[in-house]
Design an enzyme around this catalytic site. Structure first.
Site, mmCIF file in Angstrom:
data_model
loop_
_atom_site.group_PDB
_atom_site.id
_atom_site.type_symbol
_atom_site.label_atom_id
_atom_site.label_comp_id
_atom_site.label_asym_id
_atom_site.label_seq_id
_atom_site.Cartn_x
_atom_site.Cartn_y
_atom_site.Cartn_z
ATOM 1 N N GLN A 128 0.830 -0.624 -0.045
ATOM 2 C CA GLN A 128 0.219 0.200 -0.207
ATOM 3 C C GLN A 128 0.667 1.086 0.098
ATOM 4 O O GLN A 128 1.723 1.642 0.859
ATOM 5 C CB GLN A 128 -0.803 -0.264 1.151
ATOM 6 N N GLY A 129 0.958 2.247 -0.934
ATOM 7 C CA GLY A 129 1.466 3.324 -0.914
ATOM 8 C C GLY A 129 0.309 4.616 -1.215
ATOM 9 O O GLY A 129 -0.250 5.210 -1.671
ATOM 10 N N SER A 131 1.208 6.637 2.594
ATOM 11 C CA SER A 131 1.993 7.641 3.111
ATOM 12 C C SER A 131 3.686 7.539 3.131
ATOM 13 O O SER A 131 3.822 6.741 2.037
ATOM 14 C CB SER A 131 2.378 6.949 4.595
ATOM 15 N N GLU A 246 -9.613 -1.338 5.554
ATOM 16 C CA GLU A 246 -8.704 -1.436 5.634
ATOM 17 C C GLU A 246 -9.112 -1.565 7.678
ATOM 18 O O GLU A 246 -7.824 -2.091 8.351
ATOM 19 C CB GLU A 246 -7.346 -0.938 5.327
ATOM 20 N N SER A 362 -3.644 6.765 12.488
ATOM 21 C CA SER A 362 -3.819 6.583 13.615
ATOM 22 C C SER A 362 -4.808 6.988 14.625
ATOM 23 O O SER A 362 -5.884 7.515 14.116
ATOM 24 C CB SER A 362 -3.024 7.782 14.855
ATOM 25 N N ASN A 363 -5.097 6.213 15.998
ATOM 26 C CA ASN A 363 -6.466 6.454 17.312
ATOM 27 C C ASN A 363 -6.641 8.120 17.134
ATOM 28 O O ASN A 363 -8.546 8.126 17.387
ATOM 29 C CB ASN A 363 -6.235 5.597 18.180
ATOM 30 N N GLU A 364 -5.815 8.081 17.385
ATOM 31 C CA GLU A 364 -6.004 10.161 17.187
ATOM 32 C C GLU A 364 -7.187 10.478 16.261
ATOM 33 O O GLU A 364 -8.153 11.003 16.447
ATOM 34 C CB GLU A 364 -5.238 11.406 17.374
HETATM 35 C C1 LIG Z 1 3.546 -0.728 11.225
HETATM 36 C C2 LIG Z 1 3.514 0.573 10.033
HETATM 37 C C3 LIG Z 1 3.206 0.339 8.908
HETATM 38 C C4 LIG Z 1 2.070 0.767 8.261
HETATM 39 N N1 LIG Z 1 2.689 0.650 7.379
HETATM 40 C C5 LIG Z 1 2.023 1.029 6.273
HETATM 41 C C6 LIG Z 1 1.430 0.845 4.262
HETATM 42 O O1 LIG Z 1 1.698 -0.523 4.102
HETATM 43 N N2 LIG Z 1 1.464 1.561 3.180
HETATM 44 C C7 LIG Z 1 1.759 3.360 3.938
HETATM 45 O O2 LIG Z 1 1.144 4.267 3.152
HETATM 46 N N3 LIG Z 1 1.192 3.664 4.906
HETATM 47 C C8 LIG Z 1 1.664 3.056 5.890
HETATM 48 N N4 LIG Z 1 1.449 3.087 7.593
HETATM 49 C C9 LIG Z 1 1.747 5.197 7.953
HETATM 50 C C10 LIG Z 1 1.106 4.879 8.799
HETATM 51 O O3 LIG Z 1 -0.514 5.305 8.067
HETATM 52 C C11 LIG Z 1 1.232 6.444 9.457
HETATM 53 O O4 LIG Z 1 2.625 5.996 9.895
HETATM 54 C C12 LIG Z 1 -0.079 7.557 10.039
HETATM 55 O O5 LIG Z 1 -1.235 7.039 9.468
HETATM 56 C C13 LIG Z 1 0.344 8.050 10.766
HETATM 57 O O6 LIG Z 1 0.874 9.028 10.431
HETATM 58 P P1 LIG Z 1 2.433 9.931 10.514
HETATM 59 O O7 LIG Z 1 3.469 8.353 10.765
HETATM 60 O O8 LIG Z 1 3.323 10.590 9.234
HETATM 61 O O9 LIG Z 1 2.385 10.909 12.137
HETATM 62 P P2 LIG Z 1 2.245 12.189 12.633
HETATM 63 O O10 LIG Z 1 1.052 12.490 11.455
HETATM 64 O O11 LIG Z 1 2.848 12.951 11.819
HETATM 65 O O12 LIG Z 1 1.199 11.728 13.391
HETATM 66 C C14 LIG Z 1 2.263 12.186 14.591
HETATM 67 C C15 LIG Z 1 1.407 11.925 15.657
HETATM 68 O O13 LIG Z 1 0.517 13.065 15.652
HETATM 69 C C16 LIG Z 1 -0.946 12.846 15.913
HETATM 70 N N5 LIG Z 1 -1.646 13.801 15.091
HETATM 71 C C17 LIG Z 1 -1.839 13.927 13.816
HETATM 72 N N6 LIG Z 1 -2.212 14.988 13.271
HETATM 73 C C18 LIG Z 1 -3.157 15.370 14.328
HETATM 74 C C19 LIG Z 1 -4.576 15.852 14.903
HETATM 75 N N7 LIG Z 1 -4.744 16.269 13.730
HETATM 76 N N8 LIG Z 1 -5.541 15.397 15.955
HETATM 77 C C20 LIG Z 1 -4.613 14.702 16.522
HETATM 78 N N9 LIG Z 1 -3.586 13.829 16.446
HETATM 79 C C21 LIG Z 1 -3.133 14.968 15.536
HETATM 80 C C22 LIG Z 1 -0.787 11.176 14.898
HETATM 81 O O14 LIG Z 1 -2.186 10.473 16.113
HETATM 82 C C23 LIG Z 1 0.412 10.787 15.782
HETATM 83 O O15 LIG Z 1 -0.087 10.874 17.054
HETATM 84 C C24 LIG Z 1 1.967 2.274 8.146
HETATM 85 C C25 LIG Z 1 2.962 2.817 10.077
HETATM 86 C C26 LIG Z 1 2.713 1.994 10.891
HETATM 87 C C27 LIG Z 1 3.125 2.127 12.399
#
Ligand SMILES: Cc1cc2nc3c(=O)[nH]c(=O)nc-3n(C[C@H](O)[C@H](O)[C@H](O)COP(=O)(O)OP(=O)(O)OC[C@H]3O[C@@H](n4cnc5c(N)ncnc54)[C@H](O)[C@@H]3O)c2cc1C
Length: 376
Positions: A128-129, A131, A246, A362-364
């Site tokens: 899945q591409g 992020s 998902e 994320s759960n938030e």
């Molecule tokens: C094990 C794992 C597998 C993954 N696999 C894939 C994959 O196959 N393909 C893919 O595309 N992605 C994948 N991901 C990426 C995943 O979807 C992102 O990590 C996720 O959406 C969070 O984005 P970020 O890591 O950029 O964190 P950020 O967006 O930078 O967030 C950082 C923190 O800030 C909080 N936050 C951010 N914005 C808000 C808001 N508006 N309100 C409240 N809190 C907020 C978040 O909850 C988090 O705690 C994977 C991630 C993990 C950990």
């Protein structure tokens, strides 16, 4: 929940149980017990997928017209519960549970005919591409550029946290095809080959030490425009549809199976037994919600999908913590460290599952979505 115990399904449950007892190989079951992630290694899942496929059961949620077994929602839930009870591995969700339903919904007849049978058989393994380094929670900020050139798009940029990209021969990806208007309005959804020239996959190690996800770089990668799913600049709707598959679905069957295996290790301590009982009650409530939420090809509404994602992943994390407590009980030291399989991987699994409240949004962010959907 009485639906699950309705005598009308007794024969079906027996048929599934008999099949699993006869056909789930010990090495696959053992591999699943020792897996540290929900994304089990394809060396374990693909042989199991082939066995299920030979029986016509690889994709319980798919409609019969695309190769599913044609079960109703209760039968599908019973099947998931029986697989978990038997200790079968979860099949990789990216193809069967995520991209397949959107190919069914948005794909052309040619795309359906080409991709769906290959997903079902395991011939194609998907990643899945979505992020990017600058686009996670704010996914619409994604920048991987796809510029039309003749019959192709030319892609430049990068995707990150791409689970199993090092195994996959296909990726479904969100790409930027326009900078006009709202960011969501310039995104398209592409189906691409991982062996296309210009794609590089670099590993990223998790906290638990696993190589599970990657960063994927695109350097002038050509992708036929015919591989776009849905219309140009309308990929955001496809992505939102995919995310309900998902995030939603069935968390309880796997967790109930795991908790019951853990229960067997709690003879040693009444307090631990009581904690297992408390989680078992939580799981009954989660199961009731999942049964209520089921709809169509394994999906649920956006509201249920977000709620289930929060409840499922947070319950899993509590069970991980409980498993660590059980494994750390002094009784195992007396047994010369001969803890059962189920307890051998509790710490890496605990660490790996910390990610469950981050991935798939994320759960938030899920709480925010629920608030918006309910409060407007
Ligand atoms: C094990 C794992 C597998 C993954 N696999 C894939 C994959 O196959 N393909 C893919 O595309 N992605 C994948 N991901 C990426 C995943 O979807 C992102 O990590 C996720 O959406 C969070 O984005 P970020 O890591 O950029 O964190 P950020 O967006 O930078 O967030 C950082 C923190 O800030 C909080 N936050 C951010 N914005 C808000 C808001 N508006 N309100 C409240 N809190 C907020 C978040 O909850 C988090 O705690 C994977 C991630 C993990 C950990």
């Amino acid at each position: 929940m009485d639906m699950l115990n309705d005598p009308a399904f007794t024969a079906f449950r027996d048929e599934v149980r008999t099949f699993l007892a006869a056909h789930l190989p010990d090495d696959i079951q053992r591999g699943a017990a020792r897996a540290t992630s929900v994304f089990v290694d394809p060396a374990i899942t693909l042989p199991w997928q082939r066995i299920l496929h030979a029986k016509g059961w690889a994709a319980p949620d798919w409609p019969a017209e695309f190769g599913g077994p044609g079960w109703n929602e209760i039968e599908r839930y019973i099947f998931a519960a029986e697989c978990a009870r038997a200790g079968a591995p979860n099949l990789a969700p990216m193809g069967l549970k995520m991209v397949a339903p959107v190919i069914m919904h948005y794909g052309s007849p040619e795309q359906r005919a080409h991709y769906l049978p290959r997903i079902l058989s395991g011939e194609d393994y998907w990643c899945q591409g979505f992020s990017e380094p600058g686009a996670g929670s704010d996914l619409a900020a994604l920048q991987l550029r796809a510029v039309p050139d003749g019959a192709d798009y030319v892609l430049n940029g990068s995707k990150i946290w791409t689970t199993h990209a090092h195994f996959a021969n296909r990726m479904f990806a969100l790409v930027r095809t326009s900078n006009e208007g709202k960011p969501q309005a310039g995104i398209s959804f592409l189906l691409l080959d991982m062996d296309a020239p210009g794609i590089t996959v670099e590993p990223i190690r998790t906290l638990a030490g696993d190589h599970e996800f990657n960063q994927v770089f695109f350097d002038d990668v050509r992708v036929p425009q015919a591989n776009r799913l849905g219309r140009e600049n309308e990929g955001w709707s496809v992505a939102k549809h995919l995310l309900t598959f998902e995030r939603g679905g069935k968390y309880a069957p796997g967790l109930i199976g795991r908790l019951e295996r853990l229960r067997k290790q709690t003879e040693i301590d009444a307090v631990l037994r009581a904690q297992v009982d408390r989680e078992a009650i939580n799981l009954q409530a989660l199961q009731a919600l999942e049964l209520k939420a089921m709809r169509g090809v394994g999906g649920s509404s956006a509201l249920y999908a977000s709620a289930l994602k929060i409840l499922g992943t947070e319950t899993a994390q509590r069970i991980d913590a409980l498993a660590c407590e059980i494994a750390g009980h002094p009784a195992w030291a007396d047994a010369d460290g001969q803890a059962p399989d189920e307890l051998a991987v509790v710490v890496p699994r605990y660490l790996n599952d910390r990610a469950a409240s981050i991935y798939a949004g994320s759960n938030e962010i899920q709480r925010d979505l629920i608030a918006r959907l309910l409060l407007g």
